[in-house]
Write an enzyme that holds these catalytic residues in place. Structure first.
Site, mmCIF file in Angstrom:
data_model
loop_
_atom_site.group_PDB
_atom_site.id
_atom_site.type_symbol
_atom_site.label_atom_id
_atom_site.label_comp_id
_atom_site.label_asym_id
_atom_site.label_seq_id
_atom_site.Cartn_x
_atom_site.Cartn_y
_atom_site.Cartn_z
ATOM 1 N N LYS A 144 28.253 -23.397 99.498
ATOM 2 C CA LYS A 144 27.477 -24.059 98.453
ATOM 3 C C LYS A 144 26.020 -23.643 98.589
ATOM 4 O O LYS A 144 25.455 -23.776 99.688
ATOM 5 C CB LYS A 144 27.606 -25.584 98.610
ATOM 6 C CG LYS A 144 26.846 -26.404 97.589
ATOM 7 C CD LYS A 144 27.034 -27.902 97.826
ATOM 8 C CE LYS A 144 26.261 -28.718 96.788
ATOM 9 N NZ LYS A 144 26.427 -30.170 96.982
ATOM 10 N N LYS A 186 26.295 -24.576 103.696
ATOM 11 C CA LYS A 186 25.510 -25.229 102.658
ATOM 12 C C LYS A 186 24.042 -24.904 102.885
ATOM 13 O O LYS A 186 23.489 -25.188 103.948
ATOM 14 C CB LYS A 186 25.735 -26.746 102.677
ATOM 15 C CG LYS A 186 24.978 -27.490 101.588
ATOM 16 C CD LYS A 186 25.255 -28.981 101.649
ATOM 17 C CE LYS A 186 24.498 -29.745 100.578
ATOM 18 N NZ LYS A 186 24.743 -31.201 100.659
#
Length: 327
Positions: free
Chosen positions: A248, A196
């Site tokens: 992400k 992320k």
């Protein structure tokens, strides 16, 4: 001899026959926001077509997800400002909005779709960071992980099939696995936000959850310049017991996604985040792009890069766009 690859593209039927992949509805997961105190859904200005939900409208949305045969629904809580505190306690309490939302959705759909919970404190802290702060304003990794364990257990108690630790704290997956098992939730899965990044593409999401963020998250989310680091973080989460790993954002990190997919023995998810959504919607609203085709193409590219599942705000509408793109 002239080689003619175009023979595989001559007709719609030939293209269907030779197509390498098709994105299935069961690969799509709908992120959804439940906000305390609402009686009706409220539009999110920076994300046209996406709403903050009341408990009743959230239940109806979850039912639509199940009826559409989607892979699941991922819940995020939006508490009242007065309920936020330095440690995000309302994200752990059974009567907090996220846990009430999980309980309502699980009661509505049972096991007909996969009910997922975002396991992070950022929506619930008055400073907007993903964990507990030290006296000098830094994230206390280990104290935060302790809170994540409590949060994950409370979400499992509320009915989550899957918990999604998204705070990028070191050791969070192993601690949560141990905490869930100790609490008797051995069947609850962990979807680890493994790679992320500290991305500007998260901007509209912070509008959606009413973020109170002060500063930035660069000390714990990854540097967008780093590709190998995404692989390292993923390998650590797999070793700690993650059932699924995630990259992400998705669309602008396809190189990282492909790397992760190449090494992962567990399923790989990717999150098509709020900024990706908002940019396409804004361009489509101005007539600059073909909305349905670009949505289908963006999702296809994410799966082509290696995602087994995609979190996308278009999850309910995308199957129709995808089917049309395959003609």
């Amino acid at each position: 001899m002239l080689i003619r690859p175009r023979r595989a593209r001559t007709t719609p039927a030939m293209r269907r026959l030779t197509r390498e992949l098709e994105v299935r509805p069961s690969q799509l997961i709908l992120p959804a926001f439940v906000r305390d105190g609402l009686t009706e859904p409220v539009d999110i200005p920076s994300m046209p077509g996406v709403q903050q939900h009341s408990l009743d409208s959230l239940a109806a949305l979850a039912s639509a997800v199940a009826d559409a045969g989607l892979g699941g629904i991922m819940l995020f809580g939006v508490p009242d400002e007065a309920d936020k505190d330095a440690t995000g306690s309302c994200g752990i309490r059974a009567d907090g909005i996220l846990n009430r939302g999980l309980a309502r959705v699980r009661a509505e759909v049972g096991d007909a779709t996969v009910v997922m919970a975002d396991t992070c404190l950022d929506e619930f802290t008055d400073h907007g960071h993903c964990g507990v702060l030290t006296s000098d304003g830094r994230i206390d990794n280990d104290a935060t992980v302790e809170r994540y364990v409590q949060m994950a257990v409370s979400q499992a108690d509320a009915g989550a099939h899957v918990v999604g630790p998204s705070g990028m704290m070191d050791g969070q997956v192993a601690a949560i696995r141990a905490g869930l098992d100790d609490a008797g939730h051995t069947d609850v899965s962990i979807l680890a936000y493994s790679a992320k990044y500290a991305s500007a593409f998260f901007g509209p999401f912070r509008d959606a959850v009413g973020s109170s963020l002060q500063g930035d998250r660069r000390t714990y989310q990854q540097d967008p310049a780093n590709r190998r680091e995404g692989v390292r973080e993923t390998e650590l989460d797999i070793a700690e017991g993650a059932d699924t790993v995630m990259v992400k954002p998705a669309g602008y990190y396809l190189d990282v996604l492909a790397d992760v997919a190449a090494l992962s023995p567990v399923p790989v998810a990717a999150y098509q985040v709020s900024g990706e959504y908002a940019m396409i919607e804004a361009a489509a609203e101005r007539g600059w792009v073909d909305r349905e085709r670009i949505i289908a193409e963006s999702l296809t590219s994410i799966v082509r890069a290696g995602a087994d599942m995609v979190l996308t705000y278009w999850a309910l509408s995308a199957p129709a766009y995808l089917a049309a793109s395959y003609e």
